[in-house]
Motif scaffolding. Structure first.
Motif, PDB file in Angstrom:
ATOM      1  N   ASN A   1       0.815  -1.213   0.000  1.00  0.00           N
ATOM      2  CA  ASN A   1       0.000   0.000   0.000  1.00  0.00           C
ATOM      3  C   ASN A   1       0.852   1.267   0.000  1.00  0.00           C
ATOM      4  O   ASN A   1       0.516   2.258  -0.640  1.00  0.00           O
ATOM      5  N   LEU A   2       1.963   1.243   0.720  1.00  0.00           N
ATOM      6  CA  LEU A   2       2.834   2.414   0.745  1.00  0.00           C
ATOM      7  C   LEU A   2       3.508   2.627  -0.607  1.00  0.00           C
ATOM      8  O   LEU A   2       3.542   3.736  -1.138  1.00  0.00           O
ATOM      9  N   LEU A   3       4.049   1.543  -1.189  1.00  0.00           N
ATOM     10  CA  LEU A   3       4.670   1.651  -2.507  1.00  0.00           C
ATOM     11  C   LEU A   3       3.649   2.063  -3.569  1.00  0.00           C
ATOM     12  O   LEU A   3       3.963   2.801  -4.504  1.00  0.00           O
ATOM     13  N   ASN A   4       2.443   1.584  -3.400  1.00  0.00           N
ATOM     14  CA  ASN A   4       1.397   1.861  -4.372  1.00  0.00           C
ATOM     15  C   ASN A   4       1.071   3.348  -4.451  1.00  0.00           C
ATOM     16  O   ASN A   4       0.518   3.819  -5.449  1.00  0.00           O
ATOM     17  N   GLN A   5       1.426   4.104  -3.398  1.00  0.00           N
ATOM     18  CA  GLN A   5       1.138   5.542  -3.398  1.00  0.00           C
ATOM     19  C   GLN A   5       2.024   6.320  -4.358  1.00  0.00           C
ATOM     20  O   GLN A   5       1.749   7.491  -4.642  1.00  0.00           O
ATOM     21  N   THR A   6       3.088   5.685  -4.875  1.00  0.00           N
ATOM     22  CA  THR A   6       3.915   6.381  -5.877  1.00  0.00           C
ATOM     23  C   THR A   6       3.124   6.664  -7.146  1.00  0.00           C
ATOM     24  O   THR A   6       3.554   7.467  -7.978  1.00  0.00           O
ATOM     25  N   LYS A   7       1.967   6.013  -7.303  1.00  0.00           N
ATOM     26  CA  LYS A   7       1.146   6.305  -8.475  1.00  0.00           C
ATOM     27  C   LYS A   7       0.673   7.753  -8.462  1.00  0.00           C
ATOM     28  O   LYS A   7       0.324   8.299  -9.518  1.00  0.00           O
ATOM     29  N   ILE A   8       0.661   8.390  -7.275  1.00  0.00           N
ATOM     30  CA  ILE A   8       0.305   9.811  -7.199  1.00  0.00           C
ATOM     31  C   ILE A   8       1.305  10.635  -7.998  1.00  0.00           C
ATOM     32  O   ILE A   8       0.942  11.566  -8.723  1.00  0.00           O
ATOM     33  N   ILE A   9       2.581  10.283  -7.861  1.00  0.00           N
ATOM     34  CA  ILE A   9       3.625  11.005  -8.595  1.00  0.00           C
ATOM     35  C   ILE A   9       3.458  10.810 -10.094  1.00  0.00           C
ATOM     36  O   ILE A   9       3.455  11.764 -10.877  1.00  0.00           O
ATOM     37  N   PHE A  10       3.325   9.554 -10.511  1.00  0.00           N
ATOM     38  CA  PHE A  10       3.195   9.262 -11.935  1.00  0.00           C
ATOM     39  C   PHE A  10       1.932   9.902 -12.509  1.00  0.00           C
ATOM     40  O   PHE A  10       1.944  10.412 -13.630  1.00  0.00           O
ATOM     41  N   THR A  11       0.860   9.887 -11.747  1.00  0.00           N
ATOM     42  CA  THR A  11      -0.382  10.503 -12.215  1.00  0.00           C
ATOM     43  C   THR A  11      -0.222  12.007 -12.362  1.00  0.00           C
ATOM     44  O   THR A  11      -0.662  12.605 -13.357  1.00  0.00           O
ATOM     45  N   ALA A  12       0.419  12.656 -11.377  1.00  0.00           N
ATOM     46  CA  ALA A  12       0.618  14.110 -11.428  1.00  0.00           C
ATOM     47  C   ALA A  12       1.441  14.507 -12.649  1.00  0.00           C
ATOM     48  O   ALA A  12       1.135  15.497 -13.330  1.00  0.00           O
ATOM     49  N   ILE A  13       2.478  13.725 -12.946  1.00  0.00           N
ATOM     50  CA  ILE A  13       3.325  14.026 -14.108  1.00  0.00           C
ATOM     51  C   ILE A  13       2.539  13.860 -15.399  1.00  0.00           C
ATOM     52  O   ILE A  13       2.583  14.715 -16.295  1.00  0.00           O
ATOM     53  N   CYS A  14       1.804  12.753 -15.513  1.00  0.00           N
ATOM     54  CA  CYS A  14       1.035  12.486 -16.732  1.00  0.00           C
ATOM     55  C   CYS A  14      -0.069  13.514 -16.933  1.00  0.00           C
ATOM     56  O   CYS A  14      -0.306  13.970 -18.054  1.00  0.00           O
ATOM     57  N   VAL A  15      -0.745  13.882 -15.843  1.00  0.00           N
ATOM     58  CA  VAL A  15      -1.821  14.873 -15.939  1.00  0.00           C
ATOM     59  C   VAL A  15      -1.264  16.216 -16.389  1.00  0.00           C
ATOM     60  O   VAL A  15      -1.878  16.923 -17.192  1.00  0.00           O
ATOM     61  N   TYR A  16      -0.084  16.583 -15.886  1.00  0.00           N
ATOM     62  CA  TYR A  16       0.525  17.852 -16.292  1.00  0.00           C
ATOM     63  C   TYR A  16       0.892  17.822 -17.779  1.00  0.00           C
ATOM     64  O   TYR A  16       0.655  18.793 -18.518  1.00  0.00           O
ATOM     65  N   LEU A  17       1.460  16.693 -18.236  1.00  0.00           N
ATOM     66  CA  LEU A  17       1.901  16.598 -19.624  1.00  0.00           C
ATOM     67  C   LEU A  17       0.729  16.535 -20.598  1.00  0.00           C
ATOM     68  O   LEU A  17       0.786  17.090 -21.696  1.00  0.00           O
ATOM     69  N   VAL A  18      -0.356  15.864 -20.199  1.00  0.00           N
ATOM     70  CA  VAL A  18      -1.477  15.642 -21.110  1.00  0.00           C
ATOM     71  C   VAL A  18      -2.589  16.677 -20.931  1.00  0.00           C
ATOM     72  O   VAL A  18      -3.105  17.231 -21.897  1.00  0.00           O
ATOM     73  N   VAL A  19      -2.969  16.939 -19.675  1.00  0.00           N
ATOM     74  CA  VAL A  19      -4.085  17.831 -19.386  1.00  0.00           C
ATOM     75  C   VAL A  19      -3.618  19.257 -19.109  1.00  0.00           C
ATOM     76  O   VAL A  19      -4.367  20.214 -19.287  1.00  0.00           O
ATOM     77  N   GLY A  20      -2.379  19.418 -18.631  1.00  0.00           N
ATOM     78  CA  GLY A  20      -1.854  20.741 -18.325  1.00  0.00           C
ATOM     79  C   GLY A  20      -2.161  21.211 -16.922  1.00  0.00           C
ATOM     80  O   GLY A  20      -2.007  22.401 -16.618  1.00  0.00           O
ATOM     81  N   LYS A  21      -2.573  20.297 -16.038  1.00  0.00           N
ATOM     82  CA  LYS A  21      -2.893  20.668 -14.666  1.00  0.00           C
ATOM     83  C   LYS A  21      -1.620  20.774 -13.844  1.00  0.00           C
ATOM     84  O   LYS A  21      -0.841  19.841 -13.747  1.00  0.00           O
ATOM     85  N   ARG A  22      -1.432  21.955 -13.215  1.00  0.00           N
ATOM     86  CA  ARG A  22      -0.231  22.190 -12.419  1.00  0.00           C
ATOM     87  C   ARG A  22      -0.413  21.720 -10.984  1.00  0.00           C
ATOM     88  O   ARG A  22      -1.519  21.441 -10.544  1.00  0.00           O
ATOM     89  N   GLN A  23       0.702  21.660 -10.256  1.00  0.00           N
ATOM     90  CA  GLN A  23       0.703  21.316  -8.829  1.00  0.00           C
ATOM     91  C   GLN A  23       1.180  22.525  -8.034  1.00  0.00           C
ATOM     92  O   GLN A  23       2.054  23.274  -8.488  1.00  0.00           O
ATOM     93  N   SER A  24       0.615  22.711  -6.849  1.00  0.00           N
ATOM     94  CA  SER A  24       1.072  23.790  -5.978  1.00  0.00           C
ATOM     95  C   SER A  24       2.436  23.428  -5.390  1.00  0.00           C
ATOM     96  O   SER A  24       2.882  22.275  -5.471  1.00  0.00           O
TER      97      SER A  24
END
Length: 311
Positions: free
Chosen positions: A93-116
């Motif tokens: 479950n802890l390792l699985n949380q790295t998907k947050i990082i991968f999702t944030a990167i993909c969303v920024y590249l594809v959708v253009g959503k930034r992170q604070s």
């Protein structure tokens, strides 16, 4: 939210208790996806707007929106099943949380959503957790590795690959759900699971070219794991919970369900298996919880001028 937290936290234990480590993973995932399809369609009719949603349905839109993420999810689910069996539930479950990082990167590249800025800090914290858990034990002997539940190639690597695939598929799904079409969550879940089932079925059929061999593999799985239905049902229902929480509570509140699930995993493993918390786990657990809390409570603030421009 409570049901999602329970499913997320207890799913690794359901899998370990009801599925043998050497179980055939492809038919296992196939059965789960088929069950998800049925449950998602049931949920669509329970929602009461099935006729309105289905009247706008087309095969072209279904293939375009569902086939690509379904193929990715199908492969991801196989890696998840491998990761479940070769890590402790809490480590998974802890390792699985790295998907947050991968999702944030993909969303920024594809959708253009930034992170604070604080969300970026939270993502770095999650990355540190993943790296820390990936480091080999100080005593790298086979006996110690078995005791700590550490398995790099069959536990850590498949889990991280599954997280990467999750980020890619989530980005595609977000475009479909939040784009012009705004497909129904239940219908989209049914489409994803249906295509995933078809991809897995074709994979099994391509090995021998005989449908009898496919049914035999499924029957063998069921015979060797008589309680596998518990794993299948809880996993399939979890997919429905995720869609409902995102729709009615939002992604921020979903993060709190995940946090509660991680805490539940640690407590359940201690209660059922008397599994002690290693110093690494004690360090990573609060860091993972804190990072998800920071990420969920520090969204990007959009200025009024930017809002007016978008309007």
């Amino acid at each position: 939210m409570l049901l999602l937290a329970c499913q997320f936290g207890l799913q690794p234990l359901f899998t370990k208790e009801n599925v043998a480590p050497d179980a055939d993973k492809v038919p296992l995932v196939l059965l789960c996806e088929a069950l998800k399809t049925v449950l998602a369609l049931v949920a669509l009719f329970v929602e009461g707007n099935a006729m309105s949603v289905l009247s706008k349905w087309s095969l072209k839109d279904c293939v375009i929106s569902g086939a690509v993420p379904a193929a990715i999810y199908a492969v991801q689910n196989v890696f998840i099943q491998i990761g479940y069996q070769h890590t402790t539930g809490l480590m998974f479950n802890l390792l699985n949380q790295t998907k947050i990082i991968f999702t944030a990167i993909c969303v920024y590249l594809v959708v253009g959503k930034r992170q604070s800025k604080m969300q970026i800090v939270a993502l770095i914290m999650v990355l540190v957790v993943g790296v820390t858990l990936s480091l080999p034990p100080s005593d790298s002997t086979q006996e110690t590795t078995k005791e700590t539940g550490f398995d790099l190639w069959y536990g850590i690597v498949p889990t991280l690959v599954a997280s990467l695939l999750s980020g890619i598929a989530s980005t595609w799904s977000q475009r479909v759900m939040q784009g012009k079409a705004r497909r129904s969550a239940s219908l989209f879940s049914a489409e994803l699971s249906f295509f995933s089932s078809m991809f897995l079925l074709m994979k099994m059929f391509s090995v021998t070219g005989n449908m009898n061999d496919v049914t035999e593999r499924i029957q063998t799985l069921l015979d060797q794991n008589p309680n596998v239905w518990i794993h299948l049902c809880t996993n399939a229902i979890g997919g429905i919970f995720v869609g409902q929480v995102i729709k009615y509570a939002g992604g921020v509140r979903k993060s709190f369900s995940v946090i509660a699930g991680i805490i539940l995993t640690g407590g359940a493993e201690w209660f059922m298996y008397n599994t002690p918390f290693s110093s690494r786990m004690i360090l990573c657990l609060p860091m993972a919880i804190l990072s998800m809390y920071i990420y969920a409570t520090n969204p990007v603030v959009v200025s009024k001028n930017l809002k007016e421009k978008k309007k």
